[in-house]
Design a protein around this motif. Structure first.
Motif, PDB file in Angstrom:
ATOM      1  N   TYR A   6       0.801  -0.832   0.106  1.00  0.00           N
ATOM      2  CA  TYR A   6      -0.065  -0.095   0.298  1.00  0.00           C
ATOM      3  C   TYR A   6       0.696   1.308   0.359  1.00  0.00           C
ATOM      4  O   TYR A   6       2.360   1.315   0.577  1.00  0.00           O
ATOM      5  CB  TYR A   6      -0.560  -0.065   1.147  1.00  0.00           C
ATOM      6  CG  TYR A   6      -2.029  -0.971   0.884  1.00  0.00           C
ATOM      7  CD1 TYR A   6      -3.046  -0.892   0.549  1.00  0.00           C
ATOM      8  CD2 TYR A   6      -2.250  -1.852   2.063  1.00  0.00           C
ATOM      9  CE1 TYR A   6      -4.673  -1.399   0.011  1.00  0.00           C
ATOM     10  CE2 TYR A   6      -3.024  -2.845   2.348  1.00  0.00           C
ATOM     11  CZ  TYR A   6      -3.812  -2.614   1.138  1.00  0.00           C
ATOM     12  OH  TYR A   6      -5.198  -3.937   1.570  1.00  0.00           O
ATOM     13  N   GLY A   7       0.496   2.637  -0.880  1.00  0.00           N
ATOM     14  CA  GLY A   7       1.381   3.372  -1.457  1.00  0.00           C
ATOM     15  C   GLY A   7       2.185   3.666  -1.806  1.00  0.00           C
ATOM     16  O   GLY A   7       2.881   4.904  -2.701  1.00  0.00           O
ATOM     17  N   GLY A   8       2.231   2.615  -2.853  1.00  0.00           N
ATOM     18  CA  GLY A   8       4.029   2.727  -3.352  1.00  0.00           C
ATOM     19  C   GLY A   8       3.122   1.770  -4.994  1.00  0.00           C
ATOM     20  O   GLY A   8       1.535   1.335  -5.020  1.00  0.00           O
ATOM     21  N   VAL A  59       5.389  13.852  13.583  1.00  0.00           N
ATOM     22  CA  VAL A  59       4.921  13.762  12.387  1.00  0.00           C
ATOM     23  C   VAL A  59       4.005  12.030  12.433  1.00  0.00           C
ATOM     24  O   VAL A  59       5.565  11.562  12.703  1.00  0.00           O
ATOM     25  CB  VAL A  59       6.007  14.521  11.378  1.00  0.00           C
ATOM     26  CG1 VAL A  59       5.624  15.745  11.311  1.00  0.00           C
ATOM     27  CG2 VAL A  59       7.288  13.635  10.915  1.00  0.00           C
ATOM     28  N   ALA A  60       3.351  12.112  12.363  1.00  0.00           N
ATOM     29  CA  ALA A  60       2.903  10.233  12.043  1.00  0.00           C
ATOM     30  C   ALA A  60       1.611  10.205  10.827  1.00  0.00           C
ATOM     31  O   ALA A  60       0.905  10.888  11.294  1.00  0.00           O
ATOM     32  CB  ALA A  60       2.377   9.590  13.085  1.00  0.00           C
ATOM     33  N   ALA A  61       2.125   9.044  10.050  1.00  0.00           N
ATOM     34  CA  ALA A  61       1.188   9.048   9.132  1.00  0.00           C
ATOM     35  C   ALA A  61       1.096   7.475   9.703  1.00  0.00           C
ATOM     36  O   ALA A  61       0.932   6.487   8.001  1.00  0.00           O
ATOM     37  CB  ALA A  61       1.816   9.221   7.845  1.00  0.00           C
ATOM     38  N   PHE A  74      -0.703  13.740   9.202  1.00  0.00           N
ATOM     39  CA  PHE A  74      -1.200  12.877   8.298  1.00  0.00           C
ATOM     40  C   PHE A  74      -1.487  11.710   7.980  1.00  0.00           C
ATOM     41  O   PHE A  74      -1.911  10.160   8.577  1.00  0.00           O
ATOM     42  CB  PHE A  74       0.330  13.054   7.250  1.00  0.00           C
ATOM     43  CG  PHE A  74       0.688  13.670   7.487  1.00  0.00           C
ATOM     44  CD1 PHE A  74       0.593  14.874   6.686  1.00  0.00           C
ATOM     45  CD2 PHE A  74       1.862  14.167   8.809  1.00  0.00           C
ATOM     46  CE1 PHE A  74       1.191  16.095   6.690  1.00  0.00           C
ATOM     47  CE2 PHE A  74       2.742  14.810   8.965  1.00  0.00           C
ATOM     48  CZ  PHE A  74       2.258  16.582   7.468  1.00  0.00           C
ATOM     49  N   PRO A  75      -2.373  11.336   6.575  1.00  0.00           N
ATOM     50  CA  PRO A  75      -3.409   9.959   6.021  1.00  0.00           C
ATOM     51  C   PRO A  75      -2.419   8.500   5.737  1.00  0.00           C
ATOM     52  O   PRO A  75      -0.844   8.594   6.064  1.00  0.00           O
ATOM     53  CB  PRO A  75      -3.863   9.805   4.987  1.00  0.00           C
ATOM     54  CG  PRO A  75      -3.946  11.658   5.071  1.00  0.00           C
ATOM     55  CD  PRO A  75      -3.089  11.933   5.569  1.00  0.00           C
ATOM     56  N   ASP A  76      -2.591   7.589   6.621  1.00  0.00           N
ATOM     57  CA  ASP A  76      -1.992   6.420   7.117  1.00  0.00           C
ATOM     58  C   ASP A  76      -1.605   6.674   4.984  1.00  0.00           C
ATOM     59  O   ASP A  76      -1.903   6.480   4.354  1.00  0.00           O
ATOM     60  CB  ASP A  76      -2.925   4.943   6.601  1.00  0.00           C
ATOM     61  CG  ASP A  76      -2.143   4.186   7.370  1.00  0.00           C
ATOM     62  OD1 ASP A  76      -0.756   4.126   7.374  1.00  0.00           O
ATOM     63  OD2 ASP A  76      -2.681   2.996   7.551  1.00  0.00           O
ATOM     64  N   HIS A  77      -0.325   5.870   5.418  1.00  0.00           N
ATOM     65  CA  HIS A  77       0.194   5.699   3.921  1.00  0.00           C
ATOM     66  C   HIS A  77       0.648   6.748   2.650  1.00  0.00           C
ATOM     67  O   HIS A  77       1.003   6.723   1.940  1.00  0.00           O
ATOM     68  CB  HIS A  77       0.194   4.752   3.122  1.00  0.00           C
ATOM     69  CG  HIS A  77      -0.110   3.066   3.790  1.00  0.00           C
ATOM     70  ND1 HIS A  77       0.375   2.570   3.023  1.00  0.00           N
ATOM     71  CD2 HIS A  77      -1.568   2.771   4.114  1.00  0.00           C
ATOM     72  CE1 HIS A  77       0.406   1.074   4.708  1.00  0.00           C
ATOM     73  NE2 HIS A  77      -1.315   1.545   4.493  1.00  0.00           N
ATOM     74  N   TYR A  78       0.600   8.634   3.495  1.00  0.00           N
ATOM     75  CA  TYR A  78       0.445   9.264   3.322  1.00  0.00           C
ATOM     76  C   TYR A  78       2.682   9.283   2.415  1.00  0.00           C
ATOM     77  O   TYR A  78       3.743   8.767   3.080  1.00  0.00           O
ATOM     78  CB  TYR A  78       0.642  10.471   4.140  1.00  0.00           C
ATOM     79  CG  TYR A  78       0.527  11.799   3.910  1.00  0.00           C
ATOM     80  CD1 TYR A  78      -0.269  12.281   2.821  1.00  0.00           C
ATOM     81  CD2 TYR A  78       2.115  12.872   3.975  1.00  0.00           C
ATOM     82  CE1 TYR A  78       0.163  13.416   1.890  1.00  0.00           C
ATOM     83  CE2 TYR A  78       2.273  14.127   3.151  1.00  0.00           C
ATOM     84  CZ  TYR A  78       1.012  14.643   2.412  1.00  0.00           C
ATOM     85  OH  TYR A  78       1.081  15.748   1.926  1.00  0.00           O
ATOM     86  N   ALA A 138       9.871   6.778   8.250  1.00  0.00           N
ATOM     87  CA  ALA A 138      11.228   7.277   8.161  1.00  0.00           C
ATOM     88  C   ALA A 138      11.716   7.202   7.041  1.00  0.00           C
ATOM     89  O   ALA A 138      12.363   6.755   6.114  1.00  0.00           O
ATOM     90  CB  ALA A 138      12.197   6.784   9.317  1.00  0.00           C
ATOM     91  N   VAL A 139      10.963   5.862   6.278  1.00  0.00           N
ATOM     92  CA  VAL A 139      11.716   5.202   5.324  1.00  0.00           C
ATOM     93  C   VAL A 139      11.602   6.383   4.579  1.00  0.00           C
ATOM     94  O   VAL A 139      11.506   6.200   2.756  1.00  0.00           O
ATOM     95  CB  VAL A 139      11.206   3.721   4.446  1.00  0.00           C
ATOM     96  CG1 VAL A 139      11.733   3.068   5.715  1.00  0.00           C
ATOM     97  CG2 VAL A 139       9.574   3.986   5.148  1.00  0.00           C
ATOM     98  N   LYS A 140      10.340   7.628   4.885  1.00  0.00           N
ATOM     99  CA  LYS A 140       9.731   8.241   3.171  1.00  0.00           C
ATOM    100  C   LYS A 140      10.411   9.110   3.184  1.00  0.00           C
ATOM    101  O   LYS A 140      10.332   9.974   2.331  1.00  0.00           O
ATOM    102  CB  LYS A 140       8.491   8.296   3.151  1.00  0.00           C
ATOM    103  CG  LYS A 140       7.106   6.788   2.606  1.00  0.00           C
ATOM    104  CD  LYS A 140       5.672   6.781   3.310  1.00  0.00           C
ATOM    105  CE  LYS A 140       5.458   6.887   4.425  1.00  0.00           C
ATOM    106  NZ  LYS A 140       4.176   7.094   4.767  1.00  0.00           N
ATOM    107  N   CYS A 141      10.825   9.480   4.103  1.00  0.00           N
ATOM    108  CA  CYS A 141      12.092  10.552   4.681  1.00  0.00           C
ATOM    109  C   CYS A 141      13.328  10.513   4.503  1.00  0.00           C
ATOM    110  O   CYS A 141      14.252  11.564   4.407  1.00  0.00           O
ATOM    111  CB  CYS A 141      11.140  11.266   5.945  1.00  0.00           C
ATOM    112  SG  CYS A 141       9.869  11.364   6.219  1.00  0.00           S
TER     113      CYS A 141
END
Length: 337
Positions: free
Chosen positions: A93-95, A244-246, A269-273, A295-298
């Protein structure tokens, strides 16, 4: 999750009564889908079960995060300590990829693989394969890697995915919400579905529902998002920070920060943002704190003062003994079957 939906699903809003007829329609569609699948399932698919390693599905009945991924990580690390070779499959999800299945490589791109598969691979190093059709992810995993056991991160409702064991994770704070199925409530399936699974694990110590085992997420350390530095969990105690938390339940992360004596300026933020750098630039000198999933997205932003909290899932030895007993039972059945 919007505040309105939160009130309907978890706060007792009377809007649920207006949405109730749609929930019955949803249940009818689910029942038809299951009936069609059972009627069209081939004998060859059933026979193939004896040719593959055991598949453990870790899922939930509710929409949103319940703690599945930390439990998947804990299982992977447990199997690795025992000398086994686990593999993980996921929807991702998110990818978004141009083609599937996708093998999660050493430096995964969460925009392609999804955040949770990237987290699992980076944390454990185990093989991870992503595909919307989890049965295809399973086949790819077994074609490419030599695995002793496979864990599916979610997939409880993915009928085409074969499985040997089902574990349901429930958020102790939220439970089953108002007990209704979508859209009037948060449930993907009726609560009675737990009667057919192998184990129910409660994420937290104050579950509103019956569970076989309790899982507690314990802070381990702070790690710099850009890599390198590590700090103890008490490092930010007594300080103010942006949080921050998605994730499915951002409040759980914010509460953890409060337990660590951190005054947080909260940004949910929305889940998987999918973050942009501007989302977490606050033009001050305060540290930015986030979950490992964020963190993996930032990581690619090379933020100067951003940290994520590494957590570990703690379960008692009886839980793992139950897992081992089930796997031994499966091996014995295949050996003598």
């Amino acid at each position: 999750m919007s505040a309105w939906i939160e009130r309907v699903w978890y706060g007792g809003s009377r809007w649920k009564f207006l949405l109730w007829p749609l929930s019955w329609l949803y249940l009818l569609i689910v029942a038809i889908r299951k009936a069609v699948f059972v009627m069209t399932k081939s004998t060859a698919e059933a026979d193939a079960t004896s040719l593959r390693p055991p598949v453990i599905v870790v899922g939930n009945l509710t929409v949103g995060g319940a703690g599945k991924t930390p439990l998947v990580v804990a299982l992977v690390e447990y199997f690795q300590r025992r000398g086994l070779k686990p593999g993980v499959i996921s929807r991702g999800y998110g990818g978004e990829s141009e083609s599937y299945p996708v093998l999660v490589e050493r430096h995964p791109d969460p925009k392609v693989t999804g955040d949770e598969p990237a987290l699992i691979h980076m944390r454990t190093g185990c093989p991870v394969v992503v595909a919307p059709r989890r049965a295809e992810a399973l086949q790819k995993l077994l074609d490419v890697y030599d695995c002793d056991v496979v864990i599916s991160d979610d997939g409880l409702q993915h009928l085409a995915l074969p499985r040997d064991m089902e574990i349901v994770v429930v958020d102790a704070q939220r439970g089953w919400g108002n007990g209704l199925c979508l859209p009037a409530g948060p449930l993907r399936e009726p609560v009675r579905r737990v009667q057919s699974v192998d184990l129910v694990v409660s994420n937290g110590l104050h579950a509103q529902v019956g569970a076989d085992y309790m899982m507690q997420l314990r802070p381990v350390r702070w790690k710099k998002v850009s890599g390198g530095e590590e700090k103890s969990t008490s490092y930010f105690a007594g300080r103010t920070a942006h949080a921050v938390a998605a994730i499915g339940n951002p409040g759980r992360f914010f509460a953890t920060l409060a337990d660590l004596d951190i005054a947080s300026i909260q940004h949910a933020f929305p889940d998987h943002y999918s973050y942009a750098r501007k989302d977490i630039e606050f033009n001050d000198n305060l540290p930015v704190l986030m979950t490992e999933k964020d963190a993996v997205k930032c990581k690619s932003f090379n933020l100067e003062n951003a940290w994520y909290l590494e957590v570990g899932a703690e379960l008692n030895s009886a839980f793992y003994e139950r897992i081992d007993a089930r796997l031994n039972e499966l091996r014995s059945h295949k050996k003598h079957g």
